[in-house]
Design a protein around this motif. Sequence first.
Motif, PDB file in Angstrom:
ATOM      1  N   PRO A 327       0.841  -1.206   0.000  1.00 55.59           N
ATOM      2  CA  PRO A 327       0.000   0.000   0.000  1.00 55.59           C
ATOM      3  C   PRO A 327       0.873   1.253   0.000  1.00 55.59           C
ATOM      4  N   VAL A 328       0.580   2.197  -0.877  1.00 59.65           N
ATOM      5  CA  VAL A 328       1.364   3.432  -0.893  1.00 59.65           C
ATOM      6  C   VAL A 328       1.019   4.261   0.340  1.00 59.65           C
ATOM      7  N   LYS A 329       1.999   5.021   0.816  1.00 59.42           N
ATOM      8  CA  LYS A 329       1.820   5.890   1.982  1.00 59.42           C
ATOM      9  C   LYS A 329       2.537   7.205   1.707  1.00 59.42           C
ATOM     10  N   PRO A 330       1.889   8.099   0.966  1.00 58.54           N
ATOM     11  CA  PRO A 330       2.552   9.365   0.597  1.00 58.54           C
ATOM     12  C   PRO A 330       3.035  10.159   1.791  1.00 58.54           C
ATOM     13  N   GLY A 333       6.453   9.236   2.324  1.00 57.10           N
ATOM     14  CA  GLY A 333       7.290   9.194   1.134  1.00 57.10           C
ATOM     15  C   GLY A 333       7.192   7.932   0.312  1.00 57.10           C
ATOM     16  N   LEU A 334       6.299   6.998   0.674  1.00 58.40           N
ATOM     17  CA  LEU A 334       6.147   5.769  -0.106  1.00 58.40           C
ATOM     18  C   LEU A 334       5.114   6.015  -1.195  1.00 58.40           C
ATOM     19  N   THR A 335       5.566   6.569  -2.322  1.00 58.04           N
ATOM     20  CA  THR A 335       4.699   6.849  -3.458  1.00 58.04           C
ATOM     21  C   THR A 335       4.788   5.699  -4.455  1.00 58.04           C
ATOM     22  N   PHE A 336       3.962   5.765  -5.504  1.00 55.39           N
ATOM     23  CA  PHE A 336       4.029   4.755  -6.554  1.00 55.39           C
ATOM     24  C   PHE A 336       5.440   4.685  -7.138  1.00 55.39           C
TER      25      PHE A 336
END
Length: 537
Positions: A327-330, A333-336
């Motif tokens: 799962p992304v977590k913007p 900083g965990l973007t696509f």
Amino acid sequence: MNAPTVSAPTATGIADFIAPPLEFAAAELTVLPEATPLPAEVPFDFFFVHTLWPVEVNESLIRLASPMPPPLAALDALRQRLQRRVVVLPAARATIERLLARRAAEEDEGRSAQTALPEASPLDLDAEQDLNALKALAEDAPVVKLAQELLNAAIDARASDLHLEIFQEQFRVRQRVDGVLLDQPSPPRRFYLPLISHLKLRAQMNIAERRLPQDGRIKMSRGGRDIDMRVSTVPTVHGESMVLRLLDQGAAGMIGISDLGLDAANAALLRSAITLPHGMILVTGPTGSGKTTTLYAVLAALNHPGNKIITVEDPVEYQIGGVNQIPVKPAIGLTFANALRSIVRQDPDVLMVGEIRDRETAEIAIQSALTGHLVFSTLHTNDAAGAPHRLLDMGVEPYLIASSVVLIVAQRLVRNLCPQCKRPHAASSADRLFLAQHGLNVGGETIYGAVGCPACTGTGYQGRSGIFEFLPVSDEIKEAVLRKEPASVLRRIAQQAGHGTLYADGLRKVLSGQTTLEELARVARFDAASDAVPMSG
């Protein structure tokens, strides 16, 4: 009326559950006064939700009739707010509910005539007391029961979303079933705040925060089915609007390629494309058109020990055993794009990117497709021919698109006619003229219309299936992309090769008795410049 004598709490029995500041009357009331004024500091909703009836109210004392056991947290919050003695008088629940229902009708009549809104909080306390009172309201038995009934009804109706909305004079409940919002019987407006607070607690959200949007999750089981609910709230003029997205995590929530509604030719194209060793397959369409369901069906077909599959999603809707889902977590900083950079070093065979939103994500996904990975993703475009230009608009070079993309699929979801009540009728002259515009010269063929019955809750439809438009990226399409030809040129090339449009696929389903012309018009726009081309097959 003479109130019963108040006895001091004893060491045993029900008095053990009463906090010292509260007093408990031993005798049970059999007759209750019907017109006792409420304390001005406390709204009627508080008494209604907690099934409390004021028997006596003065400057130093409030006597309340309550069923046993009493709502202790609410009573304690009331005691703190009023700073008076609170005496609890046992009484029959049915008697209290009858008086409350009568008073509620009067309150609703008065409230509908007012323009001022009631206070958002059940008790105007300081922050800590307000939170305690709100929790007490949210955990009361009638509220818990109502919440469960609403959730159960949505699951039983196969709803994809449950909407809870508050307006000046109405607490509105709606379900989205087969893509269409349907009004449901709405609870009294006084239940709004306790119900929203209860669901926020279950979703591990901050019930005290009503000014900012929030997101959470609820998991529950119903009839042996595991349901995952994504909960979203946004502040509105009159309170908060809450939407719950219902996702069936069991076998009923996952479908295979054969269940998507593809015709034989398109199913063969898709199955052939997913056996390629590398390349990119794009699925396009607006929100709610079934793109993720299609990708999950493809992943399920590829999910075997010989493949390592990694997905990057926002959010993960269905959990698939054997598939590594990220799962992304913007916020951290965990973007696509950042996730894609890392997972290509995880030695995957198949990658799925939930959505291509920007140039960086598009270029990393394309590079992955060019370096030996089979990549799946989605784009928000109206049709398949518009996908290359969407990537061009993001700044992706034409040669990268032409060399990586192998298949583009556009789709919509149409409601299926209810098999119990659909009614056949001969195609009218208007129907025949309309179909002739699409190259379908029909005579007295039978088409079907929606009627409505108990099995489909009166809508005439039950379940949904996809209508599709396939654009295989042939050599001719690649050359057109390199020349940056408009979407109309790509569409014409595809049609000349025998690939029909979304509307054409929908018309086939109309003539087969699966759906109606009205439903097709609802989900797909007719384009005379492209959809009037005669269909092959």
